[in-house]
Scaffold this active site. Structure first.
Site, mmCIF file in Angstrom:
data_model
loop_
_atom_site.group_PDB
_atom_site.id
_atom_site.type_symbol
_atom_site.label_atom_id
_atom_site.label_comp_id
_atom_site.label_asym_id
_atom_site.label_seq_id
_atom_site.Cartn_x
_atom_site.Cartn_y
_atom_site.Cartn_z
ATOM 1 N N CYS A 98 0.819 -1.127 0.179
ATOM 2 C CA CYS A 98 -0.060 -0.302 -0.323
ATOM 3 C C CYS A 98 1.127 1.346 -0.283
ATOM 4 O O CYS A 98 1.431 1.613 0.943
ATOM 5 C CB CYS A 98 -1.371 -0.017 1.399
ATOM 6 N N CYS A 110 0.206 4.134 2.186
ATOM 7 C CA CYS A 110 0.018 3.579 3.651
ATOM 8 C C CYS A 110 1.973 4.130 3.836
ATOM 9 O O CYS A 110 1.737 4.561 5.087
ATOM 10 C CB CYS A 110 0.044 2.005 4.473
#
Length: 330
Positions: free
Chosen positions: A76, A79
């Protein structure tokens, strides 16, 4: 990262959490607390957790102080953008909050149970319960405001105005609430919670087109804010409920067969549309308790959608979320 790259789907609004999973209201943390307690090291305020350790690291620890849970995954990109700023703010909070990181690839059970559909997602826990949160790689300033709100009481004039608007709504005076939201918007035309509050009032007054027009004023970068998502969820639910049929017939079916989950599920949506939130929650919780796996966990999923529509601070949301948490983690 596009939704196609995200196995948890969604547009960044599906929570729980709601936890209101928004981070825009500024509160002031009590001064001197960190000095009195001593500033913890990074290792003490930031840690990784697992499915097995989640109860101790988050549920139990949050009874002592607020705990932020960062749901993330190695693939991700957002993230990775969020993590440095989030960890920096937590370290600088002087021990007011702790940060627990959960890799959803290695430990998918917890995010699944909490309705996490998009990452990064940060959920705040207090007293063993999820109380607030946000999603996406938000800027450091927004993270800082979120931590202040979670870790302390107090507030600024806009906080007080929003509280007054909520009080007016609860007291049956939507006109005053609308005036307060409008006054806030005169000062901050892009204030998300006021835009969402005004849109919600218009929708409840039967002015759906006007409500949509207000939501169009929300800045593109804040389209997925929790307060905005709540209004959109409510509007979507209303459209769905309009096709459900006669509540009296659904009630008769339940009286004849209390295990008719289909009738109970549809009746829950009807009661929600009628403003009877407690009865809606009761019916969905009854299904979860009787048959958690019914229609691929449809009752729990719908209950999470209702939490989004009602808002994280709604009394029925808070009560039903505690009961749902007890059913899931007991």
């Amino acid at each position: 990262m596009s939704d196609r790259d995200n196995p948890y789907g969604g547009s960044g609004t599906g929570m729980t959490a709601n936890v209101s999973f928004g981070a825009g209201r500024e509160n002031v943390a009590p001064s001197g607390a960190a000095d009195l307690l001593g500033a913890p090291t990074a290792g003490e305020v930031i840690k990784e957790t697992s499915t097995a350790a989640f109860s101790a690291d988050v549920i139990q620890e949050s009874r002592r102080q607020p705990v932020l849970v960062d749901f993330w995954a190695p693939w991700c990109g957002p993230c990775k953008q969020l993590a440095p700023a989030l960890e920096k703010v937590v370290r600088e909070s002087g021990g007011q909050v702790k940060l627990v990181k959960l890799n959803i690839d290695e430990h998918p059970a917890i995010p699944g149970q909490l309705g996490i559909q998009s990452i990064p997602a940060v959920i705040a826990f207090k007293d063993g319960q999820p109380v607030d949160g946000f999603m996406g790689a938000v800027p450091e300033s927004q993270i800082r405001e979120f931590v202040k709100k979670i870790s302390a009481g107090g507030g600024n004039k806009i906080d007080e105005a929003l509280a007054a608007a909520s009080e007016a709504r609860e007291g049956g005076d939507p006109q005053t609430a609308a005036q307060i939201y409008s006054a806030v918007l005169q000062q901050e035309p892009e204030h998300v919670e006021s835009l969402a509050g005004l849109a919600d009032l218009l929708f409840e007054a039967g002015q759906a087109d006007e409500a949509r027009a207000v939501l169009e004023r929300v800045p593109e970068a804040k389209k997925d804010a929790a307060a905005v998502a709540a209004v959109r969820a409510k509007m979507a639910l209303a459209e769905q409920v309009a096709e459900l049929g006669d509540p009296a017939e659904l009630q008769r079916r339940l009286e004849a067969d209390p295990s008719d989950h289909e009738a109970r599920f549809d009746l829950a949506l009807v009661r929600n549309a009628q403003g009877q939130r407690e009865e809606a929650a009761e019916n969905l919780l009854a299904i979860v308790k009787a048959d958690r796996g019914w229609k691929d966990d449809a009752a729990r999923t719908k209950l999470l959608e209702l939490f989004d529509a009602w808002g994280a601070s709604d009394p029925v949301t808070l009560s039903a979320r505690r009961r749902l948490s007890s059913l899931l983690f007991s």
